[in-house]
Design a protein around this motif. Structure first.
Motif, PDB file in Angstrom:
ATOM      1  N   UNK A 235      14.697  -9.788  46.682  1.00 29.23           N
ATOM      2  CA  UNK A 235      16.182  -9.714  47.113  1.00 29.23           C
ATOM      3  C   UNK A 235      16.266  -8.628  47.993  1.00 29.23           C
ATOM      4  N   UNK A 236      17.440  -8.717  48.708  1.00 28.27           N
ATOM      5  CA  UNK A 236      18.128  -7.474  49.245  1.00 28.27           C
ATOM      6  C   UNK A 236      19.460  -7.423  49.112  1.00 28.27           C
ATOM      7  N   UNK A 237      19.952  -6.207  49.340  1.00 28.35           N
ATOM      8  CA  UNK A 237      21.295  -5.702  48.862  1.00 28.35           C
ATOM      9  C   UNK A 237      22.016  -5.327  50.009  1.00 28.35           C
ATOM     10  N   UNK A 238      23.352  -5.651  50.103  1.00 30.78           N
ATOM     11  CA  UNK A 238      24.147  -5.107  50.983  1.00 30.78           C
ATOM     12  C   UNK A 238      24.304  -3.733  51.569  1.00 30.78           C
ATOM     13  N   UNK A 239      24.639  -2.909  50.210  1.00 27.60           N
ATOM     14  CA  UNK A 239      24.584  -1.393  50.383  1.00 27.60           C
ATOM     15  C   UNK A 239      23.257  -0.673  50.562  1.00 27.60           C
ATOM     16  N   UNK A 240      22.231  -1.360  50.838  1.00 33.92           N
ATOM     17  CA  UNK A 240      20.956  -0.777  50.933  1.00 33.92           C
ATOM     18  C   UNK A 240      20.352  -1.256  52.266  1.00 33.92           C
ATOM     19  N   UNK A 241      18.867  -0.833  52.616  1.00 33.55           N
ATOM     20  CA  UNK A 241      18.457  -0.920  53.843  1.00 33.55           C
ATOM     21  C   UNK A 241      18.319  -2.356  54.216  1.00 33.55           C
ATOM     22  N   UNK A 242      18.360  -2.796  55.508  1.00 36.89           N
ATOM     23  CA  UNK A 242      18.091  -4.063  55.929  1.00 36.89           C
ATOM     24  C   UNK A 242      16.789  -4.713  55.671  1.00 36.89           C
ATOM     25  N   UNK A 243      15.954  -3.875  55.756  1.00 38.89           N
ATOM     26  CA  UNK A 243      14.479  -4.244  55.271  1.00 38.89           C
ATOM     27  C   UNK A 243      14.021  -3.610  54.075  1.00 38.89           C
ATOM     28  N   UNK A 244      14.827  -3.486  53.148  1.00 34.48           N
ATOM     29  CA  UNK A 244      14.421  -3.030  51.912  1.00 34.48           C
ATOM     30  C   UNK A 244      14.479  -4.102  50.888  1.00 34.48           C
ATOM     31  N   UNK A 245      13.171  -4.426  50.627  1.00 32.32           N
ATOM     32  CA  UNK A 245      13.266  -5.667  49.562  1.00 32.32           C
ATOM     33  C   UNK A 245      13.042  -5.096  48.265  1.00 32.32           C
ATOM     34  N   UNK A 246      13.345  -5.687  47.235  1.00 34.24           N
ATOM     35  CA  UNK A 246      13.057  -5.696  45.870  1.00 34.24           C
ATOM     36  C   UNK A 246      12.561  -6.773  45.026  1.00 34.24           C
ATOM     37  N   UNK A 247      11.201  -6.670  44.685  1.00 37.58           N
ATOM     38  CA  UNK A 247      10.460  -7.821  44.439  1.00 37.58           C
ATOM     39  C   UNK A 247      10.021  -7.903  42.863  1.00 37.58           C
ATOM     40  N   UNK A 248       9.700  -8.979  42.821  1.00 30.22           N
ATOM     41  CA  UNK A 248       8.942  -9.391  41.473  1.00 30.22           C
ATOM     42  C   UNK A 248       8.075 -10.567  41.488  1.00 30.22           C
ATOM     43  N   UNK A 249       7.061 -11.146  40.509  1.00 28.38           N
ATOM     44  CA  UNK A 249       6.680 -12.232  40.605  1.00 28.38           C
ATOM     45  C   UNK A 249       7.447 -13.502  40.863  1.00 28.38           C
ATOM     46  N   UNK A 250       7.004 -14.489  41.718  1.00 33.74           N
ATOM     47  CA  UNK A 250       7.881 -15.587  41.735  1.00 33.74           C
ATOM     48  C   UNK A 250       7.399 -16.421  40.543  1.00 33.74           C
ATOM     49  N   UNK A 251       8.615 -17.065  40.011  1.00 28.05           N
ATOM     50  CA  UNK A 251       8.373 -17.684  38.725  1.00 28.05           C
ATOM     51  C   UNK A 251       8.085 -19.233  39.056  1.00 28.05           C
ATOM     52  N   UNK A 252       7.537 -20.010  37.803  1.00 25.89           N
ATOM     53  CA  UNK A 252       7.276 -21.330  38.114  1.00 25.89           C
ATOM     54  C   UNK A 252       8.499 -22.025  37.892  1.00 25.89           C
ATOM     55  N   UNK A 253       8.734 -23.060  38.383  1.00 22.49           N
ATOM     56  CA  UNK A 253       9.819 -24.063  38.632  1.00 22.49           C
ATOM     57  C   UNK A 253       9.745 -25.019  37.470  1.00 22.49           C
ATOM     58  N   UNK A 254      10.764 -25.389  36.583  1.00 21.60           N
ATOM     59  CA  UNK A 254      10.839 -26.233  35.583  1.00 21.60           C
ATOM     60  C   UNK A 254      11.749 -27.572  35.772  1.00 21.60           C
ATOM     61  N   UNK A 255      11.140 -28.726  35.847  1.00 29.66           N
ATOM     62  CA  UNK A 255      11.978 -29.689  36.109  1.00 29.66           C
ATOM     63  C   UNK A 255      11.111 -31.009  36.009  1.00 29.66           C
ATOM     64  N   UNK A 256      11.362 -31.905  37.065  1.00 26.61           N
ATOM     65  CA  UNK A 256      10.583 -33.185  37.080  1.00 26.61           C
ATOM     66  C   UNK A 256       9.618 -33.315  37.902  1.00 26.61           C
ATOM     67  N   UNK A 257       8.553 -33.656  37.462  1.00 24.65           N
ATOM     68  CA  UNK A 257       7.358 -33.865  38.337  1.00 24.65           C
ATOM     69  C   UNK A 257       7.361 -35.502  39.143  1.00 24.65           C
ATOM     70  N   UNK A 258       7.011 -35.388  39.958  1.00 24.41           N
ATOM     71  CA  UNK A 258       6.774 -36.768  40.731  1.00 24.41           C
ATOM     72  C   UNK A 258       5.396 -37.313  39.924  1.00 24.41           C
ATOM     73  N   UNK A 259       5.375 -38.983  40.057  1.00 23.60           N
ATOM     74  CA  UNK A 259       4.174 -39.714  39.280  1.00 23.60           C
ATOM     75  C   UNK A 259       2.647 -39.080  39.794  1.00 23.60           C
ATOM     76  N   UNK A 260       1.882 -38.938  38.920  1.00 21.17           N
ATOM     77  CA  UNK A 260       0.696 -38.479  39.174  1.00 21.17           C
ATOM     78  C   UNK A 260       0.414 -37.142  39.275  1.00 21.17           C
ATOM     79  N   UNK A 261       1.533 -36.310  39.137  1.00 20.22           N
ATOM     80  CA  UNK A 261       1.181 -34.765  39.051  1.00 20.22           C
ATOM     81  C   UNK A 261       1.774 -34.088  37.967  1.00 20.22           C
ATOM     82  N   UNK A 262       1.193 -33.040  37.584  1.00 19.60           N
ATOM     83  CA  UNK A 262       1.177 -32.139  36.382  1.00 19.60           C
ATOM     84  C   UNK A 262       1.919 -30.758  36.849  1.00 19.60           C
ATOM     85  N   UNK A 263       2.627 -30.238  35.705  1.00 27.19           N
ATOM     86  CA  UNK A 263       3.138 -28.820  35.974  1.00 27.19           C
ATOM     87  C   UNK A 263       2.098 -27.869  36.560  1.00 27.19           C
ATOM     88  N   UNK A 264       0.959 -27.938  36.177  1.00 28.74           N
ATOM     89  CA  UNK A 264      -0.005 -27.147  36.689  1.00 28.74           C
ATOM     90  C   UNK A 264      -0.470 -27.073  38.169  1.00 28.74           C
TER      91      UNK A 264
END
Length: 477
Positions: A320-349
């Motif tokens: 994420x980036x914040x208005x009051x901080x630097x334009x190229x200043x990123x604050x990061x964390x590990x991307x999460x896994x998405x929870x929802x509906x899988x297409x036929x033939x696929x599993x969450x993993x």
């Protein structure tokens, strides 16, 4: 004593706060229990609570946040052109490839992004095969950079290479520009990491036939095509303009079709161009994204503002980036896994962690924030209509205001929540909701499902601490 005896002789209605173990035990005993999910402010982190206390008393923050949101709301995105990335995007050159999410190097990239980069190098003619493309990508010959650092956005892998045509969006309120590639449609496409002959041929057709035709059509339109107006209408027609773009694509088709017909382009080419848009219900996503981008960029750089102006994922990190901080200043964390509906033939993993710049729609208050007005979306991402409405209502708790331009009929035409405030996110423990597609973790297989995801709280905690250091460090506590 009689009152106490009377109390325990009645059927109890229990409200349980905190851990669900007590609720489960009581239900086993046949009791009706309502579980109230509750957690202490800032997760009980004393340091964060102290920062929140200090920031909450700063009048400058409220004023700055109001200005940031006003700039987002008053922005007016217009489609004015299509041009090759190397001609349109600032800082783009023959050896630059842009990608989605925060900065990342080749050796850390997710499968879909690596596949898309290989495809881009083949498309550009910089490599003759997959092996050579990989070697070039590993070398220092190519400069990788986030789309967001170049006024651009890209869905999924988000790859933009120099020759790729991009939509050029102009913010007529503030004079800034935003860019996004042309949506390829579904199936085997570059944004999911596919790079076979079919993919490359389609990209070449977009460059050589589709884009020049649209460019000519746009030249016949005085003032361009009003993308803000289309989004506003589409939200009233059941789109949320992230994962559902049926109405918006139809509205865009209605706007552009007659102008395509007015060009001097060969009739067979016109037919192919029109059929391409007509057959691609997601076409408008690559217009809604840069439209949101020019609005959030206009809100960036406002001193003292704690408003989020970017949420983006590269398949490994969420940033994420914040208005009051630097334009190229990123604050990061590990991307999460998405929870929802899988297409036929696929599993969450099978799915890759969250990827793409398309969360710029939620940053602007549509997408997942507007699901309450898009009940059909639950058939795609899972959940119920009641859930979708609840998400839209809940987002008002972590935002500065609401956007009257994008009002939600099912919420009595209340404006969508806009202006994510890092202070409110941490104080209330509520994370922004994002609806999104799932990419297979192996390059080229494509979309395997769709669902809902949140950013990691870590991003917001880092941003809050950095904000405190920037504006309050050294002040008396």
């Amino acid at each position: 004593m009689n009152n106490i005896n009377s109390l325990f002789s009645k059927k109890l209605k229990v409200l349980n706060l905190g851990t669900k173990n007590f609720k489960d035990d009581l239900e086993i005993q046949g009791q009706d229990v309502l579980q109230l999910d509750w957690s202490p402010a800032a997760g009980g982190d004393i340091k964060l609570l102290n920062i929140i206390d200090r920031l909450s008393s700063q009048k400058d923050i409220a004023v700055a946040n109001r200005e940031a949101v006003d700039r987002m709301i008053s922005s007016h995105p217009i489609l004015v052109d299509i041009d090759q990335a190397k001609n349109a995007i600032p800082g783009m050159d023959e050896n630059t490839i842009l990608h989605s999410g925060p900065p990342i190097e080749w050796n850390r990239m997710a499968g879909p992004m690596k596949g898309a980069i290989i495809g881009a190098l083949l498309y550009e003619g910089m490599a003759k095969d997959e092996k050579e493309a990989e070697e070039i990508a590993k070398s220092r010959k190519i400069k990788f950079a986030p789309c967001n650092e170049h006024n651009a956005v890209g869905p999924m892998a988000g790859i933009i290479s120099p020759s790729m045509p991009v939509h050029v969006i102009y913010n007529k309120t503030y004079g800034n520009y935003g860019y996004c590639t042309i949506n390829e449609g579904l199936g085997k496409v570059l944004r999911y990491g596919a790079f076979d002959k079919e993919v490359i041929n389609r990209l070449k057709w977009i460059e050589e036939e589709f884009a020049p035709t649209i460019k000519k059509a746009l030249k016949t339109i005085d003032g361009g095509i009003d993308i803000k107006s289309i989004i506003s209408q589409a939200v009233h027609m059941g789109d949320e303009c992230h994962n559902r773009n049926k109405a918006s694509t139809s509205l865009f088709f209605r706007e552009i079709a007659v102008h395509i017909m007015d060009t001097d382009v060969d009739m067979d080419v016109k037919r192919r161009v029109l059929e391409f848009i007509k057959g691609n219900e997601h076409y408008f996503l690559n217009l809604s994204m840069p439209a949101c981008k020019v609005a959030t960029d206009a809100a960036h750089g406002i001193k003292h503002s704690t408003v989020v102006t970017t949420m983006a994922r590269n398949g490994v990190d969420f940033g994420i980036r914040i208005s009051g901080l630097g334009k190229d200043e990123w604050f990061t964390g590990p991307a999460n896994m998405i929870k929802g509906l899988m297409f036929p033939g696929f599993k969450e993993e099978d799915a890759n962690p969250d990827i793409g710049d398309s969360a710029i729609t939620e940053t602007m208050g549509i997408g997942g924030f507007a699901m309450g007005g898009s009940p059909a979306i639950v058939q795609f991402v899972g959940g119920t209509v009641e859930d979708a409405i609840g998400y839209s209502e809940k987002m008002h708790e972590i935002t500065v205001s609401e956007n009257p331009n994008y009002s939600i009929p099912t919420l009595d035409f209340r404006g969508s929540a806009v202006g994510i405030d890092i202070i409110k996110v941490i104080e209330k423990g509520i994370l922004p909701i994002i609806n999104t597609g799932m990419a297979h973790k192996v390059a080229g297989i494509g979309q395997v499902g769709a669902g809902l995801v949140n950013p990691p709280m870590e991003c917001f905690e880092k941003a809050l601490k950095r904000f405190n250091d920037e504006y309050l460090e050294g002040q008396d506590e």
